[in-house]
Scaffold this motif. Structure first.
Motif: not given
Length: 88
Positions: A29-33, A37-42
């Motif tokens: 899912n992160l590959r499309t962000e 967004s990836v940094i916030v999610f992680l």
């Protein structure tokens, strides 16, 4: 009050721990962000993990007391305070 409903929904979402989601599903899912967004999610995953570990040490507290502890104005209300509390 609508705000109370939103808080309750966010709390329930927070209790659906990210550690229960398979890693490959998260990565896929992160590959499309976007990078942001990836940094916030992680960062959120890390903060949730810190909260889970700190909570294990909070024996004898009622749910309301635990909520106050992690409230924004509480002892462990910020990401940085969770990091400090989690240090060995």
């Amino acid at each position: 009050m609508a705000l109370d409903g939103t808080r309750k929904a966010l709390k329930e979402l927070g209790n659906t721990a990210s550690h229960r989601i398979p890693e490959d599903e998260i990565i896929s899912n992160l590959r499309t962000e976007s990078d942001r967004s990836v940094i916030v999610f992680l960062g959120t995953i890390i903060e949730d993990s810190l909260k889970r570990e700190i909570t294990k040490s909070l024996t004898g507290l009622e749910e309301q007391e635990r909520d106050a502890f992690f409230d924004f104005n509480g002892v462990a209300g910020t990401f940085s305070s969770k990091i400090i509390l989690a240090k060995p």
